[in-house]
Scaffold this active site. Structure first.
Site, PDB file in Angstrom:
ATOM      1  N   ARG A   1      -6.248  -1.278   8.661  1.00 33.88           N
ATOM      2  CA  ARG A   1      -6.292  -2.773   8.625  1.00 33.88           C
ATOM      3  C   ARG A   1      -6.600  -3.274   9.924  1.00 33.88           C
ATOM      4  NH1 ARG A   1      -1.634  -5.001   4.396  1.00 33.88           N
ATOM      5  NH2 ARG A   1      -0.175  -3.775   5.696  1.00 33.88           N
TER       6      ARG A   1
ATOM      7  N   ASP B   1       1.412  -0.356  11.577  1.00 29.93           N
ATOM      8  CA  ASP B   1       1.215  -1.739  12.197  1.00 29.93           C
ATOM      9  C   ASP B   1       2.558  -2.665  12.022  1.00 29.93           C
ATOM     10  OD1 ASP B   1       0.801  -1.875   9.417  1.00 29.93           O
ATOM     11  OD2 ASP B   1      -0.564  -3.006   9.264  1.00 29.93           O
TER      12      ASP B   1
ATOM     13  N   ARG C   1       1.253  -4.734  -5.725  1.00 29.94           N
ATOM     14  CA  ARG C   1       1.474  -6.143  -4.884  1.00 29.94           C
ATOM     15  C   ARG C   1       1.884  -7.174  -6.227  1.00 29.94           C
ATOM     16  NH1 ARG C   1      -2.456  -3.506  -1.762  1.00 29.94           N
ATOM     17  NH2 ARG C   1      -1.564  -3.414   0.192  1.00 29.94           N
ATOM     18  N   CYS C   2       2.570  -8.000  -5.815  1.00 29.02           N
ATOM     19  CA  CYS C   2       3.184  -8.839  -6.907  1.00 29.02           C
ATOM     20  C   CYS C   2       3.302 -10.488  -6.575  1.00 29.02           C
ATOM     21  CB  CYS C   2       4.660  -8.538  -7.340  1.00 29.02           C
ATOM     22  SG  CYS C   2       5.682  -9.541  -8.345  1.00 29.02           S
TER      23      CYS C   2
ATOM     24  N   THR D   1       3.665   2.622   5.778  1.00 29.17           N
ATOM     25  CA  THR D   1       2.365   2.386   5.871  1.00 29.17           C
ATOM     26  C   THR D   1       1.629   3.269   6.691  1.00 29.17           C
ATOM     27  OG1 THR D   1       0.789   0.756   6.588  1.00 29.17           O
ATOM     28  CG2 THR D   1       2.961   0.398   7.356  1.00 29.17           C
TER      29      THR D   1
ATOM     30  N   ASP E   1      -0.783   2.687   8.441  1.00 30.05           N
ATOM     31  CA  ASP E   1      -1.358   1.946   9.536  1.00 30.05           C
ATOM     32  C   ASP E   1      -0.971   1.940  10.775  1.00 30.05           C
ATOM     33  OD1 ASP E   1      -3.600   1.433   7.575  1.00 30.05           O
ATOM     34  OD2 ASP E   1      -2.586  -0.271   6.859  1.00 30.05           O
TER      35      ASP E   1
ATOM     36  N   ARG F   1      13.556  10.052  -1.895  1.00 29.58           N
ATOM     37  CA  ARG F   1      14.403  11.023  -2.082  1.00 29.58           C
ATOM     38  C   ARG F   1      15.789  10.985  -1.339  1.00 29.58           C
ATOM     39  NH1 ARG F   1      15.502  15.630   0.848  1.00 29.58           N
ATOM     40  NH2 ARG F   1      16.039  17.748  -0.051  1.00 29.58           N
ATOM     41  N   ALA F   2      15.531  10.473  -0.017  1.00 26.75           N
ATOM     42  CA  ALA F   2      16.691  10.388   0.926  1.00 26.75           C
ATOM     43  C   ALA F   2      17.871   9.240   0.739  1.00 26.75           C
ATOM     44  CB  ALA F   2      16.066  10.098   2.411  1.00 26.75           C
TER      45      ALA F   2
ATOM     46  N   ASP G   1       4.912  -5.512   6.139  1.00 29.46           N
ATOM     47  CA  ASP G   1       5.385  -6.353   6.491  1.00 29.46           C
ATOM     48  C   ASP G   1       5.259  -7.542   5.340  1.00 29.46           C
ATOM     49  OD1 ASP G   1       5.851  -5.949   9.317  1.00 29.46           O
ATOM     50  OD2 ASP G   1       3.853  -6.775   9.927  1.00 29.46           O
TER      51      ASP G   1
ATOM     52  N   VAL H   1      18.297   8.173  -2.425  1.00 26.32           N
ATOM     53  CA  VAL H   1      18.989   8.320  -3.772  1.00 26.32           C
ATOM     54  C   VAL H   1      20.021   9.463  -3.237  1.00 26.32           C
ATOM     55  CG1 VAL H   1      18.859   9.638  -5.725  1.00 26.32           C
ATOM     56  CG2 VAL H   1      16.943   8.022  -5.330  1.00 26.32           C
ATOM     57  N   ARG H   2      19.718  10.486  -2.581  1.00 25.10           N
ATOM     58  CA  ARG H   2      20.727  11.425  -2.230  1.00 25.10           C
ATOM     59  C   ARG H   2      21.823  10.963  -1.293  1.00 25.10           C
ATOM     60  NH1 ARG H   2      17.964  16.553  -3.083  1.00 25.10           N
ATOM     61  NH2 ARG H   2      17.321  16.425  -5.163  1.00 25.10           N
TER      62      ARG H   2
ATOM     63  N   GLN I   1      -7.646   8.812   2.785  1.00 26.67           N
ATOM     64  CA  GLN I   1      -6.594   8.830   4.074  1.00 26.67           C
ATOM     65  C   GLN I   1      -5.196   8.432   3.608  1.00 26.67           C
ATOM     66  OE1 GLN I   1      -8.909   6.818   7.545  1.00 26.67           O
ATOM     67  NE2 GLN I   1      -9.669   6.159   5.492  1.00 26.67           N
TER      68      GLN I   1
ATOM     69  N   ARG J   1     -25.721   8.031  10.720  1.00 23.99           N
ATOM     70  CA  ARG J   1     -25.040   7.798   9.469  1.00 23.99           C
ATOM     71  C   ARG J   1     -23.848   7.046   9.355  1.00 23.99           C
ATOM     72  NH1 ARG J   1     -29.669   9.650   8.080  1.00 23.99           N
ATOM     73  NH2 ARG J   1     -30.346  11.262   6.309  1.00 23.99           N
TER      74      ARG J   1
ATOM     75  N   GLY K   1       0.935  -1.200   0.126  1.00 22.21           N
ATOM     76  CA  GLY K   1      -0.084   0.184   0.160  1.00 22.21           C
ATOM     77  C   GLY K   1       0.737   1.044   0.132  1.00 22.21           C
TER      78      GLY K   1
ATOM     79  N   ARG L   1     -27.448  14.256  14.723  1.00 24.03           N
ATOM     80  CA  ARG L   1     -27.254  13.012  14.249  1.00 24.03           C
ATOM     81  C   ARG L   1     -26.077  12.239  15.129  1.00 24.03           C
ATOM     82  NH1 ARG L   1     -27.468  14.283   7.839  1.00 24.03           N
ATOM     83  NH2 ARG L   1     -29.733  14.003   7.564  1.00 24.03           N
TER      84      ARG L   1
HETATM   85  P1  ADP Z   1       2.714  -4.763   2.989  1.00 21.43           P
HETATM   86  O1  ADP Z   1       3.997  -4.623   2.305  1.00 21.43           O
HETATM   87  O2  ADP Z   1       2.073  -3.388   2.782  1.00 21.43           O
HETATM   88  O3  ADP Z   1       2.402  -5.652   4.065  1.00 21.43           O
HETATM   89  P2  ADP Z   1       1.353  -6.638   0.979  1.00 21.43           P
HETATM   90  O4  ADP Z   1       1.157  -7.775   2.219  1.00 21.43           O
HETATM   91  O5  ADP Z   1       0.464  -6.699  -0.086  1.00 21.43           O
HETATM   92  O6  ADP Z   1       1.876  -5.223   1.482  1.00 21.43           O
HETATM   93  O7  ADP Z   1       2.894  -7.206   0.138  1.00 21.43           O
HETATM   94  C1  ADP Z   1       3.336  -6.686  -0.761  1.00 21.43           C
HETATM   95  C2  ADP Z   1       4.080  -7.329  -1.623  1.00 21.43           C
HETATM   96  O8  ADP Z   1       5.300  -7.975  -1.137  1.00 21.43           O
HETATM   97  C3  ADP Z   1       3.345  -8.549  -2.053  1.00 21.43           C
HETATM   98  O9  ADP Z   1       2.846  -8.155  -3.305  1.00 21.43           O
HETATM   99  C4  ADP Z   1       4.417  -9.696  -2.646  1.00 21.43           C
HETATM  100  O10 ADP Z   1       5.174  -9.235  -3.821  1.00 21.43           O
HETATM  101  C5  ADP Z   1       5.453  -9.296  -1.514  1.00 21.43           C
HETATM  102  N1  ADP Z   1       5.263 -10.463  -0.442  1.00 21.43           N
HETATM  103  C6  ADP Z   1       4.441 -10.388   0.436  1.00 21.43           C
HETATM  104  N2  ADP Z   1       4.552 -11.651   1.248  1.00 21.43           N
HETATM  105  C7  ADP Z   1       5.516 -12.274   0.937  1.00 21.43           C
HETATM  106  C8  ADP Z   1       5.953 -13.485   1.000  1.00 21.43           C
HETATM  107  N3  ADP Z   1       5.844 -14.100   2.166  1.00 21.43           N
HETATM  108  N4  ADP Z   1       7.004 -14.003   0.488  1.00 21.43           N
HETATM  109  C9  ADP Z   1       7.507 -13.244  -0.581  1.00 21.43           C
HETATM  110  N5  ADP Z   1       6.961 -12.111  -0.965  1.00 21.43           N
HETATM  111  C10 ADP Z   1       5.989 -11.517  -0.371  1.00 21.43           C
END
Ligand code: ADP
Length: 319
Positions: free
Chosen positions: A171, A129, A72-73, A125, A127, A21-22, A103, A24-25, A251, A243, A11, A162
């Site tokens: 989260r 968290d 996300r990947c 993040t 959050d 920036r920090a 995390d 890179v610099r 946010q 409401r 996120g 109200r």
């Molecule tokens: P955040 O980093 O904000 O907690 P996500 O949990 O969506 O967000 O994780 C971001 C990306 O980090 C994932 O899309 C994935 O590419 C990689 N990732 C998350 N969990 C794992 C994992 N257990 N092992 C390897 N890569 C991970």
């Protein structure tokens, strides 16, 4: 190290640009080359990387979002994806990577570190968290945005007698909720960390009404959800027109506050210092106003206490 990379993952959060920036610099000032890796780990897998000059990070510190984009990947969670990412690093000569995210992103950074590409994580993040750090980049800006919006809701709730049930982000963590609640004078704050009942919320609203108050703010954390349901129940049990408002992605945006810009700059600087001294598989964070770093696995296994005292204060001074 002669060449490092930087990416944002998961996120987005205001202040990520200040961290980039920090990084890179700091890298350039140490005589290293710095590569921007686009759209999180996807950029590593697809070879979507670009050399960043000192001027490429000009005029970004005040902007929300991330100039490197984020994503996300899924592929990166599997060995094949990790090997593709490693190949890109070897081809591009990237010897270490700064990963700005949460995390999940740190788990990915640990996996890549274990395959020979040292990574350092920076908590980014809204959050807050991340257990190893008392503070995460974006948290302050998000709280201020939530506070401004709840203040606006209060004007209209007050005019109509109200109850506004406001869902804020976070989260599974109630940090944004409890801080926004106390800052906005919410009658009740509902967070995942503290057991609650609709009866107790309605009793408090009724008791407060007896003291002459006619409008109410109830802040609900995203991890609790169901703001609409809660509003319906409050109206049903108290007779106060209610409401629900879900603040949502607004946010995440906006110009980062000074706290976020300063924290991002410190963390970015420190992360590069670690890579420069050959350290990887670390996460940097803030404890007692000092920058600290931990092994990624150790950081991921840590637990962060909830702000129970603040929650108690919020509850006791709002009636
Ligand atoms: P955040 O980093 O904000 O907690 P996500 O949990 O969506 O967000 O994780 C971001 C990306 O980090 C994932 O899309 C994935 O590419 C990689 N990732 C998350 N969990 C794992 C994992 N257990 N092992 C390897 N890569 C991970």
């Amino acid at each position: 190290m002669k060449k490092i990379g930087v990416l944002t993952s998961g996120g987005d959060a205001p202040g990520m640009n200040a961290a980039i920036r920090a990084v890179v610099r700091t890298g350039l000032s140490k005589g290293m080359e710095v590569m921007g890796i686009y759209r999180g780990y996807n950029g590593l897998i697809n070879g979507d990387v670009k050399n960043l000059s000192v001027r490429s990070v000009s005029d970004v510190i005040q902007h929300g979002g991330t100039m490197l984009y984020t994503a996300r990947c899924k592929e990166f969670r599997f060995e094949e994806g990790l090997q593709k990412a490693k190949k890109t690093c070897l081809e591009q000569g990237i010897e270490g990577i700064v990963v700005i995210g949460g995390d999940g992103s740190f788990r990915g950074a640990a996996d890549l570190s274990a395959r020979g590409i040292p990574c350092v994580g920076i908590p980014g993040t809204i959050d807050n968290d991340i257990s190893m750090s008392e503070y995460t980049i974006g948290y302050d800006t998000a709280m201020n945005t939530a506070m401004d919006l709840v203040d606006k809701l209060r004007d209209t709730s007050q005019s109509h007698d109200r109850c506004s049930v406001v869902e804020v982000m976070g989260r599974n963590a109630g940090y944004i909720a409890v801080n926004t609640g106390i800052a906005c004078g919410a009658t009740c704050v509902i967070v995942p960390e503290v057991p609650w009942t609709i009866e107790a919320v309605c009793d408090k609203i009724k008791r407060t009404r007896e003291t002459g108050k006619h409008h109410f703010i109830v802040v609900v954390s995203e991890g609790v959800g169901n703001a609409a349901e809660i509003a319906k129940d409050i109206e049903h049990y108290t007779g106060v027109e209610s409401r629900a408002t879900i603040l949502g992605h607004v946010q995440r945006g906006g110009s980062p506050t000074i706290r976020d810009r300063v924290a991002a700059s410190q963390l970015g600087y420190y992360a590069v210092q670690l890579l420069y001294s050959g350290k990887g598989n670390r996460v940097v964070g803030i404890q007692n106003n000092k920058i600290v770093d931990y092994d990624i696995q150790e950081a991921l296994s840590m637990k962060k206490p909830f702000e129970s005292e603040l929650y108690k204060i919020a509850d006791e001074i709002s009636f």
